[in-house]
Design a protein around this motif. Structure first.
Motif, PDB file in Angstrom:
ATOM      1  N   LEU A  77       0.856  -1.194   0.000  1.00 30.47           N
ATOM      2  CA  LEU A  77       0.000   0.000   0.000  1.00 30.47           C
ATOM      3  C   LEU A  77       0.884   1.233   0.000  1.00 30.47           C
ATOM      4  N   THR A  78       0.343   2.328  -0.485  1.00 28.99           N
ATOM      5  CA  THR A  78       1.075   3.585  -0.365  1.00 28.99           C
ATOM      6  C   THR A  78       0.761   4.207   0.998  1.00 28.99           C
ATOM      7  N   ALA A  79       1.655   5.069   1.443  1.00 25.29           N
ATOM      8  CA  ALA A  79       1.397   5.914   2.625  1.00 25.29           C
ATOM      9  C   ALA A  79       2.220   7.179   2.438  1.00 25.29           C
ATOM     10  N   ILE A 130       5.507  -0.843   2.104  1.00 23.62           N
ATOM     11  CA  ILE A 130       4.831   0.459   2.087  1.00 23.62           C
ATOM     12  C   ILE A 130       5.580   1.351   1.100  1.00 23.62           C
ATOM     13  N   LEU A 131       4.823   1.852   0.138  1.00 21.49           N
ATOM     14  CA  LEU A 131       5.414   2.725  -0.894  1.00 21.49           C
ATOM     15  C   LEU A 131       5.041   4.174  -0.608  1.00 21.49           C
ATOM     16  N   VAL A 132       6.064   5.015  -0.480  1.00 22.78           N
ATOM     17  CA  VAL A 132       5.791   6.454  -0.456  1.00 22.78           C
ATOM     18  C   VAL A 132       5.774   6.851  -1.927  1.00 22.78           C
ATOM     19  N   GLY A 133       4.603   6.699  -2.541  1.00 23.16           N
ATOM     20  CA  GLY A 133       4.482   6.888  -3.985  1.00 23.16           C
ATOM     21  C   GLY A 133       4.499   8.364  -4.362  1.00 23.16           C
ATOM     22  N   ASP A 134       4.916   8.624  -5.605  1.00 22.87           N
ATOM     23  CA  ASP A 134       4.833  10.013  -6.057  1.00 22.87           C
ATOM     24  C   ASP A 134       3.381  10.373  -6.408  1.00 22.87           C
ATOM     25  N   SER A 135       2.474   9.405  -6.256  1.00 23.07           N
ATOM     26  CA  SER A 135       1.028   9.700  -6.292  1.00 23.07           C
ATOM     27  C   SER A 135       0.704  10.722  -5.202  1.00 23.07           C
ATOM     28  N   LEU A 136       1.623  10.881  -4.245  1.00 23.92           N
ATOM     29  CA  LEU A 136       1.586  11.980  -3.270  1.00 23.92           C
ATOM     30  C   LEU A 136       1.160  13.284  -3.949  1.00 23.92           C
ATOM     31  N   GLY A 176      10.912   4.396  -1.199  1.00 23.85           N
ATOM     32  CA  GLY A 176      10.775   5.790  -1.640  1.00 23.85           C
ATOM     33  C   GLY A 176      10.698   5.831  -3.163  1.00 23.85           C
ATOM     34  N   ASP A 177       9.696   6.510  -3.669  1.00 19.95           N
ATOM     35  CA  ASP A 177       9.473   6.582  -5.118  1.00 19.95           C
ATOM     36  C   ASP A 177      10.292   7.749  -5.681  1.00 19.95           C
ATOM     37  N   MET A 178      11.221   7.445  -6.569  1.00 22.71           N
ATOM     38  CA  MET A 178      12.072   8.520  -7.107  1.00 22.71           C
ATOM     39  C   MET A 178      11.259   9.343  -8.112  1.00 22.71           C
ATOM     40  N   VAL A 223      14.206   1.914  -2.975  1.00 26.55           N
ATOM     41  CA  VAL A 223      13.651   2.952  -3.853  1.00 26.55           C
ATOM     42  C   VAL A 223      12.931   2.279  -5.014  1.00 26.55           C
ATOM     43  N   LYS A 224      12.051   3.048  -5.650  1.00 27.35           N
ATOM     44  CA  LYS A 224      11.365   2.569  -6.857  1.00 27.35           C
ATOM     45  C   LYS A 224      11.615   3.582  -7.966  1.00 27.35           C
ATOM     46  N   LEU A 225      11.796   3.089  -9.161  1.00 26.31           N
ATOM     47  CA  LEU A 225      11.870   4.003 -10.300  1.00 26.31           C
ATOM     48  C   LEU A 225      11.140   3.407 -11.499  1.00 26.31           C
ATOM     49  N   GLY A 250      11.245  -2.076  -9.575  1.00 25.13           N
ATOM     50  CA  GLY A 250      10.976  -1.541 -10.904  1.00 25.13           C
ATOM     51  C   GLY A 250       9.503  -1.183 -11.058  1.00 25.13           C
ATOM     52  N   HIS A 251       9.178  -0.510 -12.150  1.00 27.37           N
ATOM     53  CA  HIS A 251       7.785  -0.103 -12.408  1.00 27.37           C
ATOM     54  C   HIS A 251       7.631   0.054 -13.915  1.00 27.37           C
ATOM     55  N   ILE A 252       6.841  -0.832 -14.525  1.00 29.30           N
ATOM     56  CA  ILE A 252       6.612  -0.745 -15.974  1.00 29.30           C
ATOM     57  C   ILE A 252       5.111  -0.839 -16.274  1.00 29.30           C
TER      58      ILE A 252
HETATM   59  O1  KIV Z   1       3.057   6.551  -6.948  1.00 28.45           O
HETATM   60  C1  KIV Z   1       2.417   5.517  -6.724  1.00 28.45           C
HETATM   61  O2  KIV Z   1       1.514   5.461  -5.887  1.00 28.45           O
HETATM   62  C2  KIV Z   1       2.751   4.333  -7.501  1.00 28.45           C
HETATM   63  C3  KIV Z   1       1.883   3.141  -7.365  1.00 28.45           C
HETATM   64  C4  KIV Z   1       0.616   3.360  -8.090  1.00 28.45           C
HETATM   65  C5  KIV Z   1       2.549   1.902  -7.804  1.00 28.45           C
HETATM   66  O3  KIV Z   1       3.700   4.354  -8.240  1.00 28.45           O
END
Ligand code: KIV
Length: 277
Positions: free
Chosen positions: A22-24, A41-47, A83-85, A113-115, A137-139
């Protein structure tokens, strides 16, 4: 309480155990998610969209991401925090990618990290991993490329696009990622990719054949009211609950029914008497 490790996440694929992520974006939510035992837990750039009110993820800066990553890592003691780059913080050079990935670990307190991207970012992934930083990764639909993709469209529908996505997944696998997000991908293609790579696939709008699933926390809680993506299921309707609670508070303040004695503090009357009242 021991922190989950990336080898445990990879082992879950081998054991056929589904992986939830999940994101937070803040301390309190991260703490609750962590309590459930969700391992990622993903700190997504969906932020940028669900918290900061931008209309895409493109304006999000590394400083904004680090600010929220610090809050999440203070709340999550067990899950791996990723952490989402953000856009253009890893595209320019391997050195830029390394430096910024390190900021998420050193300053943000994240464990990984995720990119976004496949073949084109594989060299950066390889170097970041070689320096001891786990990479996700993310594709598929990569929102940072929205201007090139022409909208939030399902990806990999033509034979060429499907083959390119499989190549991207294999390139990430070979570069050493510990997991790959597949976003908005036809379910049969996501299943095929899942069988072709050694690391777990984490789907969002990619069907049940992925090794795990990720959702934006605001979507599952129903607290983001601008739109509900097709891939999201609302497990609560926090926007409605919040609207009712805030309206009740507003009305009670206006009518004088809040606060009551229960929410007030008393003091020794002699103190008041000394003030001449
Ligand atoms: O930024 C994000 O929340 C994401 C997810 C949708 C995978 O990259």
């Amino acid at each position: 309480m021991a922190r989950v490790s990336v080898s445990q996440i990879k082992a879950m694929k081998q054991q056929g155990e589904k992986i939830a992520m999940l994101t937070a974006y803040d301390y309190s939510t991260a703490k609750i998610i962590d309590e459930t035992g969700i391992p990622l837990i993903l700190v997504g750039d969906s932020l940028g969209m669900v918290v900061l009110g931008y209309d895409s993820t493109i304006p999000v800066t590394i400083e904004e991401m680090l600010h929220h990553t610090k809050a999440v890592t203070r709340g999550a003691k067990r899950a791996i925090v990723i952490g989402d780059m953000p856009f253009m913080t890893y595209h320019v050079s391997v050195e830029q990618a390394l430096t910024n990935a390190a900021r998420f670990i050193q300053e943000g307190g994240a464990q990984a990290v995720k990119l976004e991207g496949g073949v084109t970012v594989a060299d950066k992934v390889r170097r970041i991993v070689a320096c001891g930083i786990p990479v996700m990764g993310h594709i598929g639909l990569t929102p940072q490329s929205i201007n090139q993709l022409g909208g939030h469209k399902i990806q990999g529908k033509t034979p060429q696009a499907a083959a390119a996505m499989l190549e991207d997944a294999k390139a990430l696998d070979e570069a050493g990622v510990f997991a790959i997000v597949l976003e908005t991908v036809p379910a049969p293609l996501a299943s095929l990719i899942t069988h072709k790579v050694s690391v777990p696939t984490i789907g969002i709008g990619a069907g049940a054949g992925c090794d795990g699933q990720v959702q934006v926390v605001n979507d599952i809680l129903g607290s983001f009211s601008d739109f509900v993506p097709k891939h999201a299921k609302q497990y609560a309707r926090l926007a409605d609950i919040t609207l009712t609670a805030v309206s009740d508070y507003f009305n009670e303040v206006k009518s004088g029914t809040f606060p009551t004695e229960k929410q007030s503090f008393t003091m020794d009357e002699s103190v008041l008497a000394e003030l001449g009242n």
